[in-house]
Design an enzyme around this catalytic site. Structure first.
Site, PDB file in Angstrom:
ATOM      1  N   GLY A  66       0.856  -1.176   0.000  1.00 57.69           N
ATOM      2  CA  GLY A  66       0.000   0.000   0.000  1.00 57.69           C
ATOM      3  C   GLY A  66       0.891   1.224   0.000  1.00 57.69           C
ATOM      4  O   GLY A  66       2.125   1.126  -0.052  1.00 57.69           O
ATOM      5  N   SER A  67       0.285   2.382   0.096  1.00 59.86           N
ATOM      6  CA  SER A  67       1.065   3.628   0.002  1.00 59.86           C
ATOM      7  C   SER A  67       2.098   3.740   1.128  1.00 59.86           C
ATOM      8  O   SER A  67       3.195   4.271   0.910  1.00 59.86           O
ATOM      9  CB  SER A  67       0.128   4.829   0.026  1.00 59.86           C
ATOM     10  OG  SER A  67      -0.704   4.791   1.183  1.00 59.86           O
ATOM     11  N   GLU A 113       3.891   1.535   2.398  1.00 61.53           N
ATOM     12  CA  GLU A 113       5.000   0.593   2.241  1.00 61.53           C
ATOM     13  C   GLU A 113       5.952   0.973   1.101  1.00 61.53           C
ATOM     14  O   GLU A 113       7.073   0.470   1.030  1.00 61.53           O
ATOM     15  CB  GLU A 113       4.480  -0.822   1.996  1.00 61.53           C
ATOM     16  CG  GLU A 113       3.808  -1.461   3.194  1.00 61.53           C
ATOM     17  CD  GLU A 113       2.488  -0.788   3.548  1.00 61.53           C
ATOM     18  OE1 GLU A 113       2.312  -0.419   4.726  1.00 61.53           O
ATOM     19  OE2 GLU A 113       1.642  -0.602   2.641  1.00 61.53           O
ATOM     20  N   GLU A 137      -3.896 -10.331   1.851  1.00 64.65           N
ATOM     21  CA  GLU A 137      -2.911 -10.466   2.921  1.00 64.65           C
ATOM     22  C   GLU A 137      -2.930 -11.846   3.583  1.00 64.65           C
ATOM     23  O   GLU A 137      -1.893 -12.324   4.043  1.00 64.65           O
ATOM     24  CB  GLU A 137      -3.128  -9.371   3.973  1.00 64.65           C
ATOM     25  CG  GLU A 137      -2.753  -7.974   3.513  1.00 64.65           C
ATOM     26  CD  GLU A 137      -3.869  -7.283   2.735  1.00 64.65           C
ATOM     27  OE1 GLU A 137      -3.676  -6.124   2.315  1.00 64.65           O
ATOM     28  OE2 GLU A 137      -4.950  -7.903   2.559  1.00 64.65           O
ATOM     29  N   HIS A 177       0.121  -3.930   4.642  1.00 67.75           N
ATOM     30  CA  HIS A 177      -0.276  -2.535   4.551  1.00 67.75           C
ATOM     31  C   HIS A 177      -0.992  -2.095   5.826  1.00 67.75           C
ATOM     32  O   HIS A 177      -2.163  -2.420   6.039  1.00 67.75           O
ATOM     33  CB  HIS A 177      -1.185  -2.321   3.347  1.00 67.75           C
ATOM     34  CG  HIS A 177      -1.655  -0.903   3.178  1.00 67.75           C
ATOM     35  ND1 HIS A 177      -0.828   0.180   3.332  1.00 67.75           N
ATOM     36  CD2 HIS A 177      -2.870  -0.389   2.859  1.00 67.75           C
ATOM     37  CE1 HIS A 177      -1.495   1.282   3.117  1.00 67.75           C
ATOM     38  NE2 HIS A 177      -2.749   0.968   2.835  1.00 67.75           N
ATOM     39  N   HIS A 236      22.092   5.012  31.192  1.00 65.75           N
ATOM     40  CA  HIS A 236      21.215   5.903  31.943  1.00 65.75           C
ATOM     41  C   HIS A 236      21.331   7.324  31.399  1.00 65.75           C
ATOM     42  O   HIS A 236      20.529   7.741  30.582  1.00 65.75           O
ATOM     43  CB  HIS A 236      21.566   5.851  33.438  1.00 65.75           C
ATOM     44  CG  HIS A 236      20.666   6.654  34.308  1.00 65.75           C
ATOM     45  ND1 HIS A 236      20.961   6.959  35.622  1.00 65.75           N
ATOM     46  CD2 HIS A 236      19.474   7.238  34.062  1.00 65.75           C
ATOM     47  CE1 HIS A 236      19.986   7.688  36.136  1.00 65.75           C
ATOM     48  NE2 HIS A 236      19.077   7.876  35.219  1.00 65.75           N
ATOM     49  N   GLY A 289      16.083   1.040  39.456  1.00 70.29           N
ATOM     50  CA  GLY A 289      16.325   2.390  39.931  1.00 70.29           C
ATOM     51  C   GLY A 289      15.121   3.017  40.605  1.00 70.29           C
ATOM     52  O   GLY A 289      15.179   4.163  41.046  1.00 70.29           O
TER      53      GLY A 289
END
Length: 545
Positions: A41-42, A44, A63, A86, A297, A418
């Site tokens: 599709g557009s 991709e 698909e 797509h 970090h 952390g």
């Protein structure tokens, strides 16, 4: 291989002027993906532009057919298959076929185009909304990269995840404006990556690793907390001594995998890309065991490492290995791997045991204010030698590692993510888990507030812990970070006027304050001898991590 005389010169610059698209196309070739099963599709089309001639596009008219063909190919060939769909609509059409691939554990790398990044949030036409959730639970891993610069690493992780451990389909949604971004020079290291899994290292794998170690000049052995978790400490020491390696702890360690005053110990690696790169620049071989590569970090960008360095990563975590941006990854049992390597590596000629490291001098408290290094020096001299420490005082990290003498396994515990609030509760829990050893919690006054009610449990269950609260009236690590980020005027960094003595007594815990070396020694001895929970409040000066 570089020689022993190699010095810490500036790392070799990795040059790259190519696009994300070009880099990912080369990664496809590296991983043997010479076919794209797709229905475009557009969104991709930018990815499909400038395809290398080695890659064949296999068009399917729906698909479900596309995924079905890829599923059959992957199962029959034993190779991972590449699928290009797509956006959300094409992915939705493929879900029925994806069910088959999931239950047959077929290694599929399913990609879908996404709208331009800046338009996704407003649900523009052909946006794949919440893309990473779309294919769950029919994919073992799914992702939309956080930025264009992370597309190559995410793509490499997708390919590895599709084949790692229990194989299966994975899903990657990529905004189509990402493809024309310039790739990072660090992405070239992805083309040198390798990944393997062995339940136990084979004799041939051990032999290859031993040969690599024997042929190296300067070796850095970087140990992660998992070495302590699985009880491979003794073998890690033997491996270090046989190789003559400099030993570091991986950034932000939460356990102690190696004695911190051993003659070969070089400290904890800094938690930044630049810091790690600088520290590792002098070495020919870097061997990381039981740690991610790496948990950075503070953001200090640089190239990841010198291109001449051979980098080997041994871990028992397939996800950890898959997401690493560089190195040769081997997924296997850590304890057995370290044992096998320690046995296989012959001690290098001429190696002599290095003397244990000295302890820097510290100053006595002034006007009742202790330098944290002085507190740790006094603890080392007066607490039992096998004491286990739970630490939640980030701003005193450097002083802690320089002053303590930790030799036994399970001697150090720290919040792995952390997140504050681990220290006081974990001190109670570790004491319950190690009833024959003294446990001391070293807690910053900012951190203490997050888990203060653990004092009540310690009192009610008569847990003989000692809590040491380092009181400087501020979030010390946050102040350091504010300087690093250039935000010294940020609010909310001070926590003055907290009376920890009253809080502890209110929960039923004996509490004392100390203002001199002698009062510290006497109070600590009395606290340990009492076999009751005890909190010691100490006023300290402000330090940096």
């Amino acid at each position: 291989m570089k020689t022993q005389e190699h010095t810490a010169e500036a790392p070799t610059k990795i040059e790259s002027t190519r696009t994300v698209r070009s880099l990912v196309h080369d990664l496809m070739l590296k991983h043997g993906m010479f076919r794209i099963f797709g229905n475009p599709g557009s969104n991709e089309l930018p990815f499909l532009s400038d395809l290398p001639k080695e890659i064949e596009y296999v068009l399917g008219l729906h698909e479900q057919v596309v995924v079905g063909m890829a599923d059959g190919f992957a199962q029959a060939s034993g190779e991972p298959a590449f699928v290009n769909l797509h956006a959300a609509s094409g992915t939705g059409n493929a879900m029925g076929a994806l069910t088959n691939a999931f239950y047959s554990r077929t290694p599929l790398v399913v990609t879908a185009g996404q709208q331009v990044r800046e338009t996704i949030g407003m649900h523009s036409f052909l946006s794949n909304v919440d893309a990473a959730q779309l294919t769950k639970p029919l994919t073992k891993w799914s992702c939309e990269p956080a930025s264009a610069s992370d597309v190559p690493r995410s793509f490499n992780e997708a390919v590895v995840q599709a084949q790692a451990s229990a194989p299966g389909p994975v899903y990657l949604s990529i905004p189509y404006d990402d493809w024309d971004h310039e790739a990072s020079p660090n992405d070239e290291l992805l083309l040198r990556r390798s990944y393997s899994e062995e339940q136990e290292l084979s004799a041939s794998a051990v032999g290859r690793l031993a040969e690599t170690i024997a042929g190296a000049g300067r070796i850095a052995l970087i140990l992660g907390s998992a070495v302590d978790t699985v009880g491979a400490n003794e073998s890690a020491v033997a491996l270090a001594e046989n190789t003559g390696a400099d030993v570091y702890l991986a950034p932000s360690p939460y356990r102690l995998p190696f004695p911190n005053k051993h003659g070969q110990f070089r400290g904890v690696l800094p938690a930044s890309i630049h810091g790690v790169n600088t520290a590792l620049a002098p070495y020919d071989l870097v061997l990381v065991i039981g740690a991610p590569v790496f948990r950075y970090h503070q953001y200090e960008p640089d190239q990841y490492l010198d291109t001449d360095i051979e980098f080997i990563h041994i871990t028992d975590d397939a996800d950890e290995a898959a997401r690493a941006p560089f190195g040769t990854a081997i997924v296997t049992g850590i304890r057995r791997a370290v044992e096998l390597l320690a046995e296989a590596v012959e001690p290098k000629e001429g190696l002599a045991p290095l003397a244990r490291q000295d302890f820097p001098d510290t100053e006595a408290p002034v006007d009742g204010i202790f330098d944290p290094a002085r507190v740790f020096s006094l603890l080392r001299e007066n607490a039992p030698a096998d004491t286990a420490y739970v630490v939640e005082s980030t701003s005193t990290n450097s002083a802690f590692w320089s002053q303590m003498d930790l030799q036994d396994p399970s001697s150090y515990f720290w919040p792995a993510s952390g997140g504050l609030g681990f220290g006081m509760p974990a001190t109670v829990g570790v004491q319950m888990g190690l009833p024959d050893r003294q446990v001391i919690g070293i807690i910053g006054d900012g951190s203490a507030n997050y888990g203060i009610t653990a004092l009540w449990t310690a009192a009610q269950y008569d847990i003989p812990v000692v809590f040491i609260v380092l009181k400087n009236g501020t979030y010390g690590a946050l102040r350091w970070f504010s300087d690093l980020l250039g935000t010294p005027d940020a609010p909310g960094m001070d926590v003055p006027d907290i009376d920890f003595l009253s809080l502890a007594r209110g929960y039923g815990v004996t509490a004392s304050t100390v203002d001199s070396d002698d009062s510290f020694r006497e109070t600590l001895a009395a606290a340990i001898d009492s076999r009751k929970p005890h909190l010691i409040e100490i006023n300290t000066s402000l330090t940096q991590p």
